[in-house]
Design an enzyme around this catalytic site. Structure first.
Site, PDB file in Angstrom:
ATOM      1  N   ASN A   1      72.001  55.657 -16.060  1.00  0.00           N
ATOM      2  CA  ASN A   1      72.391  56.616 -17.094  1.00  0.00           C
ATOM      3  C   ASN A   1      71.863  56.294 -18.481  1.00  0.00           C
ATOM      4  O   ASN A   1      71.459  57.177 -19.238  1.00  0.00           O
ATOM      5  CB  ASN A   1      73.914  56.761 -17.103  1.00  0.00           C
ATOM      6  CG  ASN A   1      74.613  55.446 -17.411  1.00  0.00           C
ATOM      7  OD1 ASN A   1      74.211  54.400 -16.954  1.00  0.00           O
ATOM      8  ND2 ASN A   1      75.650  55.515 -18.218  1.00  0.00           N
TER       9      ASN A   1
ATOM     10  N   GLU B   1      80.604  45.683 -14.985  1.00  0.00           N
ATOM     11  CA  GLU B   1      80.896  46.826 -15.863  1.00  0.00           C
ATOM     12  C   GLU B   1      80.838  48.061 -14.983  1.00  0.00           C
ATOM     13  O   GLU B   1      79.754  48.470 -14.567  1.00  0.00           O
ATOM     14  CB  GLU B   1      79.848  46.917 -16.972  1.00  0.00           C
ATOM     15  CG  GLU B   1      79.696  45.674 -17.824  1.00  0.00           C
ATOM     16  CD  GLU B   1      80.858  45.511 -18.809  1.00  0.00           C
ATOM     17  OE1 GLU B   1      80.865  44.524 -19.543  1.00  0.00           O
ATOM     18  OE2 GLU B   1      81.737  46.388 -18.813  1.00  0.00           O
TER      19      GLU B   1
ATOM     20  N   CYS C   1      79.581  55.931 -18.960  1.00  0.00           N
ATOM     21  CA  CYS C   1      80.820  55.383 -18.379  1.00  0.00           C
ATOM     22  C   CYS C   1      81.999  55.564 -19.322  1.00  0.00           C
ATOM     23  O   CYS C   1      83.141  55.570 -18.902  1.00  0.00           O
ATOM     24  CB  CYS C   1      80.629  53.902 -18.097  1.00  0.00           C
ATOM     25  SG  CYS C   1      80.191  52.992 -19.581  1.00  0.00           S
TER      26      CYS C   1
ATOM     27  N   GLU D   1      81.203  41.723 -21.909  1.00  0.00           N
ATOM     28  CA  GLU D   1      79.945  41.318 -22.514  1.00  0.00           C
ATOM     29  C   GLU D   1      79.942  41.870 -23.925  1.00  0.00           C
ATOM     30  O   GLU D   1      80.672  42.805 -24.239  1.00  0.00           O
ATOM     31  CB  GLU D   1      78.749  41.812 -21.680  1.00  0.00           C
ATOM     32  CG  GLU D   1      78.749  41.182 -20.279  1.00  0.00           C
ATOM     33  CD  GLU D   1      77.430  41.307 -19.540  1.00  0.00           C
ATOM     34  OE1 GLU D   1      76.354  41.245 -20.179  1.00  0.00           O
ATOM     35  OE2 GLU D   1      77.476  41.450 -18.298  1.00  0.00           O
TER      36      GLU D   1
HETATM   37  N1  LIG Z   1      81.035  50.210 -17.275  1.00  0.00           N
HETATM   38  C1  LIG Z   1      79.808  50.451 -17.689  1.00  0.00           C
HETATM   39  O1  LIG Z   1      79.319  49.881 -18.696  1.00  0.00           O
HETATM   40  C2  LIG Z   1      78.961  51.444 -16.926  1.00  0.00           C
HETATM   41  C3  LIG Z   1      77.765  51.855 -17.509  1.00  0.00           C
HETATM   42  C4  LIG Z   1      76.961  52.791 -16.821  1.00  0.00           C
HETATM   43  C5  LIG Z   1      77.340  53.292 -15.572  1.00  0.00           C
HETATM   44  N2  LIG Z   1      78.509  52.872 -15.036  1.00  0.00           N
HETATM   45  C6  LIG Z   1      78.926  53.395 -13.741  1.00  0.00           C
HETATM   46  O2  LIG Z   1      77.793  53.464 -12.839  1.00  0.00           O
HETATM   47  C7  LIG Z   1      77.943  54.586 -11.969  1.00  0.00           C
HETATM   48  C8  LIG Z   1      76.700  55.438 -11.980  1.00  0.00           C
HETATM   49  O3  LIG Z   1      75.556  54.603 -11.864  1.00  0.00           O
HETATM   50  P1  LIG Z   1      74.856  54.406 -10.439  1.00  0.00           P
HETATM   51  O4  LIG Z   1      75.006  55.630  -9.617  1.00  0.00           O
HETATM   52  O5  LIG Z   1      73.489  53.841 -10.653  1.00  0.00           O
HETATM   53  O6  LIG Z   1      75.754  53.248  -9.805  1.00  0.00           O
HETATM   54  P2  LIG Z   1      75.476  52.505  -8.432  1.00  0.00           P
HETATM   55  O7  LIG Z   1      76.590  51.583  -8.284  1.00  0.00           O
HETATM   56  O8  LIG Z   1      75.142  53.422  -7.328  1.00  0.00           O
HETATM   57  O9  LIG Z   1      74.107  51.650  -8.698  1.00  0.00           O
HETATM   58  C9  LIG Z   1      74.015  50.770  -9.768  1.00  0.00           C
HETATM   59  C10 LIG Z   1      72.884  49.790  -9.475  1.00  0.00           C
HETATM   60  O10 LIG Z   1      73.260  48.978  -8.378  1.00  0.00           O
HETATM   61  C11 LIG Z   1      72.262  49.010  -7.362  1.00  0.00           C
HETATM   62  N3  LIG Z   1      72.942  48.829  -6.086  1.00  0.00           N
HETATM   63  C12 LIG Z   1      73.511  49.777  -5.312  1.00  0.00           C
HETATM   64  N4  LIG Z   1      74.072  49.222  -4.212  1.00  0.00           N
HETATM   65  C13 LIG Z   1      73.846  47.884  -4.307  1.00  0.00           C
HETATM   66  C14 LIG Z   1      74.160  46.751  -3.486  1.00  0.00           C
HETATM   67  N5  LIG Z   1      74.831  46.887  -2.345  1.00  0.00           N
HETATM   68  N6  LIG Z   1      73.743  45.507  -3.887  1.00  0.00           N
HETATM   69  C15 LIG Z   1      73.066  45.361  -5.052  1.00  0.00           C
HETATM   70  N7  LIG Z   1      72.729  46.391  -5.872  1.00  0.00           N
HETATM   71  C16 LIG Z   1      73.129  47.631  -5.505  1.00  0.00           C
HETATM   72  C17 LIG Z   1      71.600  50.348  -7.548  1.00  0.00           C
HETATM   73  O11 LIG Z   1      70.320  50.371  -6.950  1.00  0.00           O
HETATM   74  C18 LIG Z   1      71.572  50.460  -9.060  1.00  0.00           C
HETATM   75  O12 LIG Z   1      70.477  49.732  -9.571  1.00  0.00           O
HETATM   76  C19 LIG Z   1      79.149  55.345 -12.461  1.00  0.00           C
HETATM   77  O13 LIG Z   1      80.277  54.994 -11.674  1.00  0.00           O
HETATM   78  C20 LIG Z   1      79.370  54.837 -13.886  1.00  0.00           C
HETATM   79  O14 LIG Z   1      80.699  54.916 -14.291  1.00  0.00           O
HETATM   80  C21 LIG Z   1      79.332  51.966 -15.678  1.00  0.00           C
HETATM   81  O1  LIG Z   2      77.530  54.176 -19.560  1.00  0.00           O
HETATM   82  C1  LIG Z   2      77.979  53.153 -20.064  1.00  0.00           C
HETATM   83  C2  LIG Z   2      77.683  52.712 -21.365  1.00  0.00           C
HETATM   84  C3  LIG Z   2      77.732  51.416 -21.720  1.00  0.00           C
HETATM   85  C4  LIG Z   2      77.439  51.089 -23.064  1.00  0.00           C
HETATM   86  C5  LIG Z   2      77.276  49.817 -23.508  1.00  0.00           C
HETATM   87  O2  LIG Z   2      77.304  48.766 -22.670  1.00  0.00           O
HETATM   88  C6  LIG Z   2      77.042  49.508 -24.920  1.00  0.00           C
HETATM   89  O3  LIG Z   2      77.072  50.443 -25.771  1.00  0.00           O
HETATM   90  O4  LIG Z   2      76.790  48.321 -25.224  1.00  0.00           O
END
Ligand SMILES: NC(=O)c1ccc[n+]([C@@H]2O[C@H](COP(=O)([O-])OP(=O)(O)OC[C@H]3O[C@@H](n4cnc5c(N)ncnc54)[C@H](O)[C@@H]3O)[C@@H](O)[C@H]2O)c1
Ligand SMILES: O=C/C=C/C=C(\O)C(=O)O
Length: 491
Positions: free
Chosen positions: A160, A259, A293, A472
C-alpha cells in the site's frame, strides 16, 4: 518504465542485479489500467539463500563494525540521492500502485529521505545507559550497555505504501549496523529494486542490502522467514500473514516486529467545527483509496451533529476525483489488484446483506476511458449497521466507512474499543480536556486528536491485539534492530 512488458524488474543480491535467465517470473501490473508494464524475476530458494549468505558475509566483512559516522554518512547520502532521483521513484510507485501523483510526491516518496535522515540523526545522537553500583562489601562496580546489530534482518513489506514502509524499516536497520534481505510485495516490486541503485551509489557495501522478489507461502517470502541464518524479521502486512510469519520463525526463537491490520475508529463529538471534522475524517477514510492501515473504517458521531457530519462526508466522497495517476487533479486512485477489488466489493455486498443503507458509492465506477480496465472502486459510505455486524468488525482496506450515531462519551469509547484490532483512532472535539481523556482510553497504538496521520518519526508506531506486536519508530526501532549486552566491571 515504458509499457513494454519485456522490461524486467530484477532481484538484487550481493551487490548485483541478477540476470532473470530461465528463472520463474510474474507480471508487474499497473492497477489504474490493468495493463502489464514489466516482468518480475521471481527469486527461488537458492537465490534467497544466496541473498542471506551475502548479507551475513557483508556483516562479517566489517559492516557491523563500521563507525557510526560512516553509516550515518551513507544514510544521509542515500536521502540526497533519492531526492535527486525523485521523479524515478514517483514513476516506479505510480506504475505499481496507480496512486495519485500528488500523494506519491507529498507522502510516499517524500517520506523515504525523511526516514533515512530521521534514523541517521537518531543513531548519531544515541547514547547508552550506565550505572555506578555500590556493592554490599563496600566496593563499587560499573554497569554499562553495549548495543550490537541484530544481524541479518528479513524485511517483508506490503503493497500500500511500498517505498515509505520499506525505508521505514531499512533506514533504522542499516543505521544500527544490520544487513537486510528485503521481500517487497509481489504487487509493488519496482521501488525496492530502484532503491538498490541508490544505496549502491551512496556507498553501501555489497551484500548489506538485498532484494528478492516473489510471493509468500511456498515462495521467496517463506524461503526468507524460514531461513536458518535470519536473525530477525520485521513484517508489515495482514494479521493473518503476521501470525503465519510468527509461527515460521518461532522454532528458532528469533525476534519479530509485526505491524498488522486494523479496523480503526473515529469519534466525533457534538462540539466540533463540522467542516473541520469532515475534512479530517474524509482524509482518514479515503487517503490512498482507504488502503492505509491507519485509515478510519468506523465513524462514531454524537447524535446532535450526526446528520450534518454525514451530509458533509457524502459531499466529500462525491467531490473526490478518480482518474489518471499523473493528473494533478486526481485525488483517488484504484485498488491495488483485481483480487483486492473483488474482496472490497464482496465486503460492500455483505454490508448491504447485513442491512446497510449505502449513502454513496457501493461498486465499481464507470470512468469511460482505458481506466475502465483498472481496479477501481467508488468511495462508499453507509449507515444502519452496528458493531454486531461483520462489516463493522472485519478489515476491508478500501475507500469505505460505516457511520454510527452515539449519545454519551462512555458509549463512544466502548463502541470504538469493541474490536480485536488496536492500531489507530481519531477523536474530534473542541474540548481538549475531553480529547486528552478519550485519546488515552483508546485501546490502540496511535491515538490522534483533531488530526490524522500526523507523524513524528521519533514516536513509537505499532498496534495491539490483531494489529501487531512491538513498536518501530524512534528509540523503539533502535531497540528492535539491536541486541543490548550489559557489561558489569568490578572497580
Ligand atoms: N500496521 C501497519 O503498519 C500496516 C501497514 C500497511 C499494511 N498493513 C496491512 O497489510 C494488509 C495489506 O497488505 P498485503 O495484502 O500486502 O498483506 P499480506 O499479508 O498479504 O502481504 C504482506 C507481505 O507479506 C508477504 N507474505 C505473504 N505471505 C507470506 C508468508 N507466508 N511468509 C512470508 N511472507 C509472506 C507478501 O508477499 C507481502 O510482501 C492489510 O491487512 C493492512 O492492514 C499494515
Ligand atoms: O499502512 C500503514 C501505514 C504505516 C505508516 C507508517 O509506518 C509510518 O507513517 O511510519
Amino acid at each position: 518504465m515504458t509499457d513494454d512488458a519485456s522490461q524486467w524488474i530484477r532481484n538484487y543480491v550481493d551487490g548485483s542485479f541478477v540476470d532473470p535467465g530461465w528463472g520463474l517470473s510474474f507480471d508487474a501490473v499497473d492497477p489504474s489500467t490493468g495493463h502489464v508494464y514489466a516482468r518480475v524475476h521471481e527469486a527461488d530458494r537458492d537465490l534467497v539463500d544466496r541473498a542471506v549468505t551475502s548479507a551475513r558475509r557483508a556483516l562479517d566483512d566489517g559492516w557491523a563494525d563500521r563507525p557510526v559516522a560512516d553509516r550515518v554518512g551513507i544514510l544521509r547520502r542515500a536521502a540526497d540521492l533519492i531526492e535527486e532521483r525523485f521523479d524515478e521513484f514517483i514513476a516506479a510507485e505510480l506504475a505499481d500502485t496507480g496512486k495519485p501523483i500528488t500523494q506519491a510526491r507529498s507522502l510516499d516518496v517524500a517520506r523515504a529521505p525523511a526516514n533515512f535522515r530521521a534514523f541517521a540523526d537518531m543513531v548519531a545522537a544515541a547514547g547508552e545507559q550506565s550505572f555506578t553500583t555500590e556493592t554490599a562489601d563496600g566496593g563499587r562496580a560499573l554497569n554499562y550497555t553495549v548495543r550490537k546489530p541484530l544481524g541479518v534482518v528479513a524485511v517483508i513489506v506490503p503493497w500500500n505504501l511500498p517505498l515509505l514502509l520499506l525505508t521505514w524499516k531499512v533506514a533504522p536497520a542499516l543505521a544500527c549496523g544490520n544487513a537486510v534481505v528485503v521481500k517487497p510485495s509481489e504487487d509493488t516490486p519496482g521501488s525496492a529494486s530502484l532503491l538498490a541503485e541508490v544505496l549502491e551509489q551512496a556507498g553501501l557495501p555489497r551484500g548489506v542490502y538485498n532484494v528478492v522478489h516473489g510471493f509468500g507461502a511456498g515462495s521467496a517470502g517463506e524461503f526468507l522467514t524460514s531461513h536458518p541464518k535470519i536473525d530477525g524479521v520485521t513484517f508489515t502486512g495482514s494479521s493473518a500473514t503476521g501470525s503465519h510469519v510468527m509461527k515460521t520463525v518461532a522454532p528458532r526463537v528469533r525476534p519479530v516486529s509485526l505491524e498488522l491490520g486494523g479496523k480503526n475508529a473515529a469519534i466525533v463529538f457534538d462540539d466540533v467545527d463540522v467542516d473541520e471534522a469532515v475534512n479530517g475524517l474524509s482524509r482518514s477514510i479515503f487517503t490512498n483509496t482507504g488502503q492505509v492501515c491507519l485509515c478510519t473504517e468506523r465513524v462514531y458521531i454524537q447524535k446532535n451533529v450526526f446528520d450534518d457530519v454525514v451530509a458533509g462526508l457524502v459531499d466529500a466522497a462525491n467531490a473526490l476525483t478518480l482518474g489518471v495517476p499523473t493528473d494533478p487533479g486526481t485525488t483517488t486512485g484504484p485498488l491495488i489488484s483485481a483480487k483486492h477489488r473483488d474482496k472490497v466489493q464482496a465486503c460492500l455486498d455483505l454490508a448491504v446483506s447485513e442491512g446497510a443503507d449505502v449513502l454513496v458509492g457501493g461498486g465499481a465506477p464507470t470512468l469511460g476511458t482505458e481506466l475502465d480496465s483498472g481496479f477501481w472502486m467508488q468511495p462508499t459510505l453507509w449507515t444502519g449497521l452496528t458493531n454486531a455486524d461483520r462489516t463493522m468488525r472485519e478489515e476491508i482496506f478500501g475507500p469505505v466507512a460505516g457511520l454510527v450515531p452515539f449519545d454519551t462519551e462512555d458509549e463512544a469509547i466502548a463502541l470504538a474499543n469493541d474490536t480485536e484490532y488496536g492500531l489507530a483512532s481519531a477523536v474530534w472535539t473542541n474540548d481538549l480536556r475531553r480529547g486528552h481523556r478519550v485519546a488515552g482510553r483508546m485501546n490502540v497504538g496511535l491515538s490522534w486528536v483533531n488530526t490524522w496521520y500526523l507523524r513524528d518519526l521519533r514516536s513509537p508506531f505499532g498496534g495491539v491485539g490483531l494489529s501487531g506486536i512491538g513498536r518501530e519508530g524512534g528509540e523503539s526501532s533502535l531497540h528492535f534492530y539491536t541486541e543490548p549486552t550489559n557489561v558489569c566491571v568490578r572497580l
